[in-house]
Design a protein around this motif. Structure first.
Motif, short mmCIF file in Angstrom:
data_model
loop_
_atom_site.label_atom_id
_atom_site.label_comp_id
_atom_site.label_asym_id
_atom_site.label_seq_id
_atom_site.Cartn_x
_atom_site.Cartn_y
_atom_site.Cartn_z
N ASN A 141 -8.34 8.82 -15.24
CA ASN A 141 -8.70 9.20 -13.88
C ASN A 141 -7.74 8.61 -12.84
OD1 ASN A 141 -11.05 10.60 -14.74
ND2 ASN A 141 -12.18 8.68 -14.80
N ILE A 142 -7.38 7.35 -13.05
CA ILE A 142 -6.60 6.63 -12.03
C ILE A 142 -5.14 7.07 -12.03
CG2 ILE A 142 -5.75 4.36 -11.32
CD1 ILE A 142 -8.39 3.19 -12.30
N VAL A 143 -4.53 7.15 -13.21
CA VAL A 143 -3.10 7.46 -13.27
C VAL A 143 -2.79 8.85 -12.71
CG1 VAL A 143 -1.11 7.72 -14.78
CG2 VAL A 143 -2.73 5.87 -15.17
N PRO A 144 -3.51 9.91 -13.08
CA PRO A 144 -3.23 11.21 -12.44
C PRO A 144 -3.51 11.19 -10.94
CG PRO A 144 -4.44 11.52 -14.48
CD PRO A 144 -4.47 10.06 -14.19
N GLY A 145 -4.49 10.39 -10.52
CA GLY A 145 -4.77 10.29 -9.09
C GLY A 145 -3.62 9.69 -8.30
N LEU A 146 -2.82 8.85 -8.98
CA LEU A 146 -1.66 8.26 -8.30
C LEU A 146 -0.67 9.33 -7.87
CD1 LEU A 146 -0.93 5.11 -10.50
CD2 LEU A 146 -1.91 5.18 -8.21
N LEU A 147 -0.64 10.44 -8.59
CA LEU A 147 0.27 11.53 -8.22
C LEU A 147 -0.03 12.02 -6.81
CD1 LEU A 147 2.51 13.46 -9.19
CD2 LEU A 147 0.72 14.97 -10.03
N GLY A 148 -1.31 12.21 -6.51
CA GLY A 148 -1.68 12.64 -5.16
C GLY A 148 -1.50 11.55 -4.13
N VAL A 149 -1.84 10.32 -4.49
CA VAL A 149 -1.76 9.21 -3.52
C VAL A 149 -0.31 8.93 -3.14
CG1 VAL A 149 -2.17 6.74 -3.20
CG2 VAL A 149 -3.90 8.17 -4.31
N VAL A 150 0.56 8.81 -4.15
CA VAL A 150 1.96 8.47 -3.88
C VAL A 150 2.63 9.59 -3.08
CG1 VAL A 150 4.21 8.08 -4.95
CG2 VAL A 150 2.17 6.95 -5.87
N LEU A 151 2.41 10.83 -3.50
CA LEU A 151 3.05 11.94 -2.78
C LEU A 151 2.55 12.02 -1.34
CD1 LEU A 151 3.14 14.79 -5.45
CD2 LEU A 151 5.04 13.45 -4.57
N THR A 152 1.27 11.81 -1.12
CA THR A 152 0.74 11.88 0.23
C THR A 152 1.36 10.81 1.12
OG1 THR A 152 -1.38 12.77 -0.54
CG2 THR A 152 -1.36 11.72 1.63
N MET A 153 1.40 9.58 0.63
CA MET A 153 1.93 8.48 1.45
C MET A 153 3.41 8.67 1.75
SD MET A 153 0.01 5.24 -0.31
CE MET A 153 0.91 4.10 0.73
N THR A 154 4.19 8.92 0.71
CA THR A 154 5.64 8.97 0.90
C THR A 154 6.08 10.21 1.66
OG1 THR A 154 5.89 9.98 -1.30
CG2 THR A 154 6.08 7.59 -1.15
N MET A 155 5.51 11.36 1.34
CA MET A 155 5.95 12.59 2.00
C MET A 155 5.66 12.57 3.50
SD MET A 155 7.43 14.44 -0.36
CE MET A 155 8.09 12.85 -0.87
N VAL A 156 4.48 12.10 3.85
CA VAL A 156 4.14 12.03 5.28
C VAL A 156 5.01 11.03 6.00
CG1 VAL A 156 2.33 11.43 6.92
CG2 VAL A 156 1.76 12.80 4.92
N ILE A 157 5.21 9.86 5.40
CA ILE A 157 5.94 8.79 6.09
C ILE A 157 7.41 9.13 6.27
CG2 ILE A 157 6.75 6.41 5.83
CD1 ILE A 157 4.04 5.74 4.60
N ILE A 158 8.08 9.62 5.20
CA ILE A 158 9.52 9.81 5.32
C ILE A 158 9.84 10.95 6.30
CG2 ILE A 158 10.01 8.91 3.03
CD1 ILE A 158 10.21 11.67 1.94
N THR A 159 9.00 11.98 6.33
CA THR A 159 9.26 13.05 7.30
C THR A 159 9.01 12.56 8.73
OG1 THR A 159 8.38 14.54 5.63
CG2 THR A 159 8.84 15.48 7.77
N ALA A 160 7.93 11.82 8.93
CA ALA A 160 7.63 11.30 10.26
C ALA A 160 8.73 10.37 10.74
CB ALA A 160 6.28 10.58 10.24
N LEU A 161 9.24 9.52 9.83
CA LEU A 161 10.33 8.60 10.23
C LEU A 161 11.60 9.36 10.54
CD1 LEU A 161 9.84 5.65 7.70
CD2 LEU A 161 9.26 5.71 10.12
#
Length: 209
Positions: free
Chosen positions: A112-132
Motif C-alpha cells: 500500500n505504502i510504496v505505490p502510494g509514494l508514486l502519487g506523493v512524490v510526483l505531486t510534491m515535486t511537479m507542483v514545486i518545480i513548476t511554481a519555482l
C-alpha cells in the motif's frame, strides 16, 4: 449484515465470476457467497461454509468491517437457535466463515505504502518545480520578455511544462523499479495504461504549479 451499519448493499450478482469481476473493477469491496443448500446444511449441524471475498488493498476500510462480519457470523443466529435447533447454539459457531482477502492477502503494508509514494512524490515535486520556475521568471523580469515575443502564452507555458513531464516520468520509473525489485511489490495489469494515467496526473500537477 444489512443492519450492522458497516455495509451498503450494491447489488446481487448471479455468479462467482460476476462477483470477482466487480471486485477487480473496484465496484464493491466485499462479496458474500452463500452456497447452494446452505440452509439445509445449517439445520443438519454441518457448519456450512460462508465465503467472504474482500478487497484487501485498503486495510483501513476493510479491517473493521471484517471484524464485524466475524462477530455477526457467531452471534446473528443465536436468537433463532432455540427449540429443536438449540443443539446448534452450543460449542462452535454454526457457520464457518471463510475470508479470502484478495490482492493483498498477507496485509503487507509495503503493497500500500510504496505505490502510494508514486502519487506523493510526483505531486510534491511537479507542483514545486513548476511554481519555482515561473516565480524565478517573474523575479528576473524575463516573463514579460517571453510574453512580448511573437509566441502565444499557451506556447510559453507548454515550453515550461514539457521538459518537466520527462522529469516526472523519470521519477515514476525509478519508483516503479524500486517497488518491484527492492521492495518486491507485485505488479499486475497493463504498464502502458499506468504510464498513460501517470501522464494525465503529471500534467495536472504541473499545471497546478
Amino acid at each position: 449484515v444489512r443492519n450492522s451499519g458497516y455495509f451498503d448493499f450494491v447489488r446481487q450478482v448471479e455468479s462467482e465470476e460476476e462477483g470477482r469481476d466487480a471486485l477487480a473493477r473496484g465496484e464493491v469491496q466485499f462479496v458474500v457467497n452463500i452456497p447452494v443448500g446452505f440452509t439445509r446444511s445449517l439445520l443438519r449441524g454441518e457448519r456450512p461454509a460462508l465465503l467472504l471475498e474482500a478487497d484487501a488493498t485498503d486495510p483501513a476500510a476493510t479491517g473493521n468491517a471484517l471484524g464485524a462480519l466475524r462477530v455477526l457470523a457467531e452471534t446473528s443466529l443465536r436468537r433463532d437457535l432455540t427449540g429443536p435447533l438449540a443443539f446448534l447454539a452450543g460449542g462452535e459457531p454454526p457457520i464457518d466463515l471463510r475470508v479470502h482477502a484478495l490482492y493483498n492477502p498477507d496485509g503487507a503494508t509495503r503493497d500500500n505504502i510504496v505505490p502510494g509514494l508514486l502519487g506523493v512524490v510526483l505531486t510534491m515535486t511537479m507542483v514545486i518545480i513548476t511554481a519555482l520556475a515561473i516565480t524565478r521568471e517573474r523575479e528576473r523580469g524575463t516573463m514579460e520578455n517571453l510574453l512580448s515575443m511573437p509566441v502565444r502564452p499557451l506556447e510559453v507555458m507548454a515550453g515550461k511544462i514539457v521538459p518537466y513531464i520527462l522529469v516526472g516520468y523519470a521519477q515514476a520509473g525509478l519508483i516503479l523499479v524500486a517497488a518491484r525489485y527492492l521492495f518486491g511489490v507485485p505488479m499486475e495489469g497493463s504498464l502502458a495504461l499506468l504510464l498513460g494515467a501517470a501522464f494525465v496526473f503529471i500534467v495536472a500537477n504541473l499545471a497546478m504549479g
